[in-house]
Design an enzyme around this catalytic site. Structure first.
Site, short mmCIF file in Angstrom:
data_model
loop_
_atom_site.label_atom_id
_atom_site.label_comp_id
_atom_site.label_asym_id
_atom_site.label_seq_id
_atom_site.Cartn_x
_atom_site.Cartn_y
_atom_site.Cartn_z
N TRP A 100 0.83 -1.21 0.00
CA TRP A 100 0.00 0.00 0.00
C TRP A 100 0.86 1.26 0.00
CZ3 TRP A 100 -4.32 -0.79 -2.07
CH2 TRP A 100 -5.08 -1.94 -1.78
N ASP A 170 -1.65 6.83 6.43
CA ASP A 170 -2.68 5.90 5.96
C ASP A 170 -2.94 4.95 7.13
OD1 ASP A 170 -4.22 3.92 4.85
OD2 ASP A 170 -2.87 3.46 3.19
N LYS A 194 -12.30 -1.84 6.63
CA LYS A 194 -11.54 -2.73 7.49
C LYS A 194 -12.02 -2.62 8.93
CE LYS A 194 -8.41 -2.92 3.94
NZ LYS A 194 -7.67 -2.06 3.03
#
Ligand SMILES: *Cc1c(COP(=O)(O)O)cnc(C)c1O
Length: 360
Positions: A100, A170, A194
């Protein structure tokens, strides 16, 4: 009705009590005769859902008043673009801790006129250990970190000391699962699917002085436009915001981040202990860098991994297959994942290991 233990990395498990409330509200929200999905985003009923969602999140994360909370769309992936577009003026710094982060870096590099420097990386150890982060001075507009690496299973549970640079994060896969100080960051973003609720919503928490640094940005990509319009420049993801509000209420009732962090630590240590005490399973991640929310483990034998995953599935433990880039297994233990499910997994791990030993 049968519910499985869902170890998915995202979209992920939600609490049954929340799902039941959604079910109850589905045909008529608070006697309106309309589903929550049918409410106008300009209606007072929806406006109060939005207000509640924001104030609950502020309370849970202790978000200071000089921060805005935005409910956007486009996932964390769109933030890979919006962040450098809005906050990057000359030079920005990134830490590369996995898939990511890498995507965030690639997108930042597409921003016109911006220099992107990767100042630390754990690529050399195949992303199994947090890299040391050098002191970064404020000539960089910001330093970007990924607090939890969903695929690799590493995490910065303590905010790295990076000097006086503006830190942005993030937090997609560990927001609300353990305590971070919002004021350590200039901006935090997270896709909802999530640890917050269903997919379709992205939360952005941004310090007020960082809004509107650049002019003439496309409206939908401009934090200022969303701030000025209370996250309703266009139609917001109403259902996802409603569900997130219920998740925030559920978490508050449970005792907030302090309580859930204790439970999350208990869940994670149960699994890590099972891995450490076995001769079959191994964690690819170094001890000081281990995530509480995404826990990969391997046997080192692809055939055994495969039959582990299959047999676990037949016992109602679903989505344990590791990401294709890591292999093996991965258990995602987000807030809504019950302790009982981890105990069940550990029991099965022992049973499986005993069978494998018996076969040898
Ligand atoms: C899942 C994830 C993303 C991507 O999120 P989308 O909402 O699918 O764009 C980005 N960063 C991290 C850390 C993630 O776990």
């Amino acid at each position: 009705m049968k519910r499985v233990y869902n170890f998915s990395a995202g979209p992920a498990i939600m609490p049954v009590s929340v799902l039941k409330t959604i079910q109850k509200d589905l045909l008529s929200y608070q006697g309106s005769g309309m589903s929550v999905m049918e409410l106008s985003h300009r209606s007072s009923l929806f406006q109060s859902i939005m207000n509640d969602a924001e104030s609950l999140l502020r309370e849970l994360m202790d978000i200071p008043v000089n921060y805005e909370v935005l409910f956007l769309q486009g996932g964390a992936s769109l933030q890979f673009t919006m962040l450098p577009m809005n906050l990057g003026k000359n030079k920005v710094a990134y830490v590369n801790t996995g898939s990511w982060s890498k995507k965030a870096i690639e997108e930042a590099r597409k921003t016109d006129g911006l220099t992107v420097e990767v100042i630390a990386s754990s690529k050399e150890n195949n992303f199994t250990e947090n890299p040391a982060i050098p002191l970064v001075d404020s000539e960089f507009d910001y330093l970007h970190i990924t607090t939890n690496n969903t695929i690799e299973g590493t995490a910065f549970l303590k905010v790295p000391q990076a000097g006086d640079v503006l830190l942005v994060a993030d937090m997609s896969s560990n927001i609300l699962s353990s305590r971070y100080n919002v004021s350590d960051f200039g901006l935090i973003y997270a896709g909802a699917q999530k640890n917050i609720g269903p997919a379709g919503l992205t939360v952005v928490i941004v310090r007020k002085d960082l809004i509107g640094l650049k002019e003439n940005l496309p409206a939908m990509l401009d934090y200022k436009m969303h701030v000025d319009n209370g996250s309703m420049y266009n139609t917001p993801p109403t259902f996802a915001i409603y569900a997130a509000k219920l998740m925030f209420e559920w978490l508050k009732e449970l005792g907030g981040i302090t309580e859930i962090e204790k439970i999350n630590r208990e869940k994670a240590s149960l699994l890590y202990e099972a891995i450490e005490s076995s001769n079959l399973y191994r964690s690819p991640v170094s001890i000081g860098s281990r995530s509480l929310t995404n826990i990969p483990f391997i046997t080192g034998n692809a055939e055994l991994d495969k039959s582990f995953i299959q047999q676990a599935e037949s016992k109602g433990m679903i989505n344990l297959k590791g990401h294709r880039s890591v292999g093996g297994m991965r258990a995602s233990l987000y807030n809504a994942f019950p302790l009982e499910g981890v105990k069940e997994l550990v029991r099965f791990m022992k049973e499986f290991e005993a069978k494998v030993e018996g076969d040898q």
